[in-house]
Each structure stands twice: as structure tokens, then as C-alpha cells.
Motif scaffolding. Structure first.
Motif, PDB file in Angstrom:
ATOM      1  N   VAL A 146       5.476  -2.452   7.074  1.00  0.00           N
ATOM      2  CA  VAL A 146       4.041  -2.704   6.891  1.00  0.00           C
ATOM      3  C   VAL A 146       3.849  -4.116   6.331  1.00  0.00           C
ATOM      4  O   VAL A 146       4.134  -4.390   5.166  1.00  0.00           O
ATOM      5  N   LYS A 158       1.024  -5.929   6.248  1.00  0.00           N
ATOM      6  CA  LYS A 158      -0.329  -6.333   5.839  1.00  0.00           C
ATOM      7  C   LYS A 158      -0.276  -7.100   4.528  1.00  0.00           C
ATOM      8  O   LYS A 158       0.477  -6.721   3.623  1.00  0.00           O
ATOM      9  N   ILE A 196      -2.319   0.693  11.607  1.00  0.00           N
ATOM     10  CA  ILE A 196      -2.173   1.868  10.741  1.00  0.00           C
ATOM     11  C   ILE A 196      -3.380   2.122   9.852  1.00  0.00           C
ATOM     12  O   ILE A 196      -3.412   3.114   9.135  1.00  0.00           O
ATOM     13  N   MET A 231      -0.584  11.758  11.898  1.00  0.00           N
ATOM     14  CA  MET A 231      -0.308  10.860  10.760  1.00  0.00           C
ATOM     15  C   MET A 231      -1.030  11.391   9.530  1.00  0.00           C
ATOM     16  O   MET A 231      -2.101  11.978   9.646  1.00  0.00           O
ATOM     17  N   MET A 283      -1.434  10.743   4.926  1.00  0.00           N
ATOM     18  CA  MET A 283      -1.089  10.077   3.670  1.00  0.00           C
ATOM     19  C   MET A 283      -1.242  11.056   2.524  1.00  0.00           C
ATOM     20  O   MET A 283      -2.302  11.664   2.361  1.00  0.00           O
ATOM     21  N   MET A 319       5.436   6.497   2.668  1.00  0.00           N
ATOM     22  CA  MET A 319       5.238   5.094   2.330  1.00  0.00           C
ATOM     23  C   MET A 319       6.292   4.711   1.275  1.00  0.00           C
ATOM     24  O   MET A 319       7.176   5.501   0.980  1.00  0.00           O
ATOM     25  N   SER A 320       6.180   3.498   0.716  1.00  0.00           N
ATOM     26  CA  SER A 320       7.220   3.018  -0.205  1.00  0.00           C
ATOM     27  C   SER A 320       7.614   4.047  -1.269  1.00  0.00           C
ATOM     28  O   SER A 320       8.790   4.247  -1.539  1.00  0.00           O
ATOM     29  N   ARG A 326       6.130   4.410   7.074  1.00  0.00           N
ATOM     30  CA  ARG A 326       5.379   3.153   7.023  1.00  0.00           C
ATOM     31  C   ARG A 326       5.599   2.514   5.658  1.00  0.00           C
ATOM     32  O   ARG A 326       5.019   2.929   4.680  1.00  0.00           O
ATOM     33  N   ILE A 327       6.490   1.521   5.616  1.00  0.00           N
ATOM     34  CA  ILE A 327       6.905   0.982   4.317  1.00  0.00           C
ATOM     35  C   ILE A 327       6.583  -0.506   4.209  1.00  0.00           C
ATOM     36  O   ILE A 327       7.006  -1.298   5.052  1.00  0.00           O
ATOM     37  N   GLY A 328       5.838  -0.849   3.154  1.00  0.00           N
ATOM     38  CA  GLY A 328       5.439  -2.244   2.951  1.00  0.00           C
ATOM     39  C   GLY A 328       6.082  -2.869   1.740  1.00  0.00           C
ATOM     40  O   GLY A 328       7.064  -3.621   1.839  1.00  0.00           O
ATOM     41  N   THR A 329       5.574  -2.531   0.555  1.00  0.00           N
ATOM     42  CA  THR A 329       5.988  -3.242  -0.660  1.00  0.00           C
ATOM     43  C   THR A 329       7.478  -3.077  -0.977  1.00  0.00           C
ATOM     44  O   THR A 329       8.088  -3.965  -1.556  1.00  0.00           O
ATOM     45  N   ARG A 347       1.836  -7.172  -2.304  1.00  0.00           N
ATOM     46  CA  ARG A 347       1.007  -7.793  -1.275  1.00  0.00           C
ATOM     47  C   ARG A 347       0.355  -9.059  -1.821  1.00  0.00           C
ATOM     48  O   ARG A 347       0.035  -9.145  -2.999  1.00  0.00           O
TER      49      ARG A 347
END
Ligand SMILES: *Cc1c(COP(=O)(O)O)cnc(C)c1O
Length: 229
Positions: free
Chosen positions: A23, A25, A67, A151, A153, A195-196, A211-214, A220
Motif C-alpha cells: 500500500v 498511498k 483499495i 474485502m 477491514m 493490514m500492517s 494490504r500492507i503499507g506502513t 505515511r
């Protein structure tokens, strides 16, 4: 640890049937490039303006997944660019996606977003709405959309048993549909959850897309591409 090592550490821990959506973003182009150089091709964005800008700057073999909540009037910009939309959260949005996918001469993969968290529903279908959707054979109304799965959350909480309960609930709905309405349909195979902070629990419950971002990129950064959602 740098981005490549964090990415690889996460990937090593994922079962072979689980794909990682990085992710990106609010992350900067050089950092996304670093993940790309480390072999990552699947990236997730949640804002239209930001996706358009990044699409221009990154190699064309990146597979972009959208997403976040998508406003109906922005559908036209993203339909030609993305491989999958995880956040189909209303009939109105599905109708608009169908219209623009037909116009682009393509079939777009979408996941139905289901509201599983304790928090007040912001976006997403309820379990009942998803059941109604298939009982009324609604997928047949969307010949240019591939309903590829679900999907969700989970609630933002340290209470693991709550998060587990939510992921298992969504997983059970997914299995019910897969063995029911979608049986024999090979396209219906994705369960996007995790997620993370909660992806190990999601994987345990049967996720196929995390869905992994940080956890890959760190915190961010500022929205330098304008904010549009
Ligand atoms: C931002 C976002 C993520 C990633 O969150 P992290 O906590 O950074 O891993 C996953 N899914 C959706 C829908 C998001 O908007």
C-alpha cells in the motif's frame, strides 16, 4: 531496516497462496521504486489524483489495485488503469464501474467490500446485502465486471479475539458464496483482508490478499498530490 528488507521479511512469512499488496498511498516515488526494484509489482492506492500521478512515474508493469472509497464521479479515471478494485461498496458504484468498464472495452476485477468492523458503517455492504446481492443474481447485471471476491477491514483494536471474530466471519461468508452462488466460478477466489497491524490474523483466517503499507514503507508522508477523497 530498509524498504527492501522489510518487504522481503513480510513476503517470507506469507503462505504461497497469499499475495501482498504494497500500500503505497502517501508514500514517495523513490520509496515505491525501491520496493519495485526489490521485486514488488503489486501496489495499492486509495486516492484518484495520487494514483494518476504515480501511474505516470512508475514502470508500466506495475499492477495497481484501488483499495479506498471511490467517488462515483471519479470512476472514469481509474477504470483504464487498475487491475482490481477492492472497494466496491455500493450498487451505485458497481453500476458506474460497469458503465466505464464497458466503455473501455474491458472486464474489471472487483471485490465487494463488506462492513465487518464494530465501528459505525462508513462504507461497505452488510452481510445481508451481500447475500441479497447474490440471491437476486445481481452479478449477472455486470457483464464487464468480474466479481473476484470480498474485502473487509477489521476494527482498529488491540483485542485480538475481536479482530479474529471479524475476519472469521468474513471468511465464512466468502466460503458460503464460493460453495454456493459462485461454485464452479474460478474468478471468485480472493479474500482481501489484513493490514500492517493485523495481517497475521487475517492470513490465519484465510486471506488471499493482504494490504500492507506502513510496515513496509514507514509512516505515511504528506499528501503532496492533492487530497480528493
Ligand atoms: C491504508 C490502507 C491499508 C494499509 O494500512 P497499513 O496500516 O499502513 O498497512 C490497507 N487497506 C486499506 C483499505 C487502506 O486504506
Amino acid at each position: 531496516m530498509n524498504i527492501a528488507s522489510r518487504l522481503n521479511r513480510i513476503k517470507e512469512d506469507l503462505p504461497a497462496n497469499v499475495r501482498l499488496v504494497a500500500v503505497s498511498k502517501f508514500q514517495e516515488i523513490p520509496d515505491i521504486r525501491e520496493a519495485y526494484r526489490a521485486g514488488q509489482r503489486l501496489f495499492g492506492e486509495s486516492r484518484v489524483q495520487e494514483l494518476l500521478a504515480k501511474y505516470e512515474h512508475l514502470p508500466k508493469d506495475v499492477e495497481w489495485h484501488f483499495i479506498g472509497h471511490l467517488q462515483v464521479n471519479k470512476v472514469k479515471y481509474i477504470v483504464p488503469l487498475v487491475a482490481m478494485l477492492h472497494s466496491a461498496d455500493s450498487i451505485k458504484l458497481l453500476n458506474e464501474l460497469e458503465h466505464h468498464a464497458a466503455k473501455s472495452g474491458r472486464r474489471l476485477k472487483v471485490l465487494l467490500q463488506v462492513h465487518i468492523a464494530q465501528e459505525e458503517a462508513k462504507f461497505g455492504f452488510s452481510f445481508e446485502e451481500v447475500e441479497d446481492f447474490v440471491n437476486n443474481k445481481m452479478p449477472e447485471c455486470y457483464p464487464h465486471l468480474i466479481i473476484a471476491g470480498l474485502m473487509g477491514m477489521a476494527t482498529l483494536t488491540d483485542d485480538e479475539s475481536q479482530v479474529c471474530k471479524e475476519f472469521s466471519g468474513l471468511s465464512a461468508l466468502f466460503t458460503r458464496l464460493k460453495e454456493g452462488y459462485f461454485s464452479g466460478n474460478e474468478d471468485f477466489k480472493e479474500l482481501s483482508m489484513g493490514m500492517s497491524d493485523d495481517y497475521p490474523l487475517a492470513v490465519e483466517a484465510g486471506s488471499t490478499l493482504v494490504r500492507i503499507g506502513t510496515k513496509i514503507f514507514g509512516d505515511r508522508k504528506q499528501p503532496f498530490y492533492g487530497s480528493d477523497t
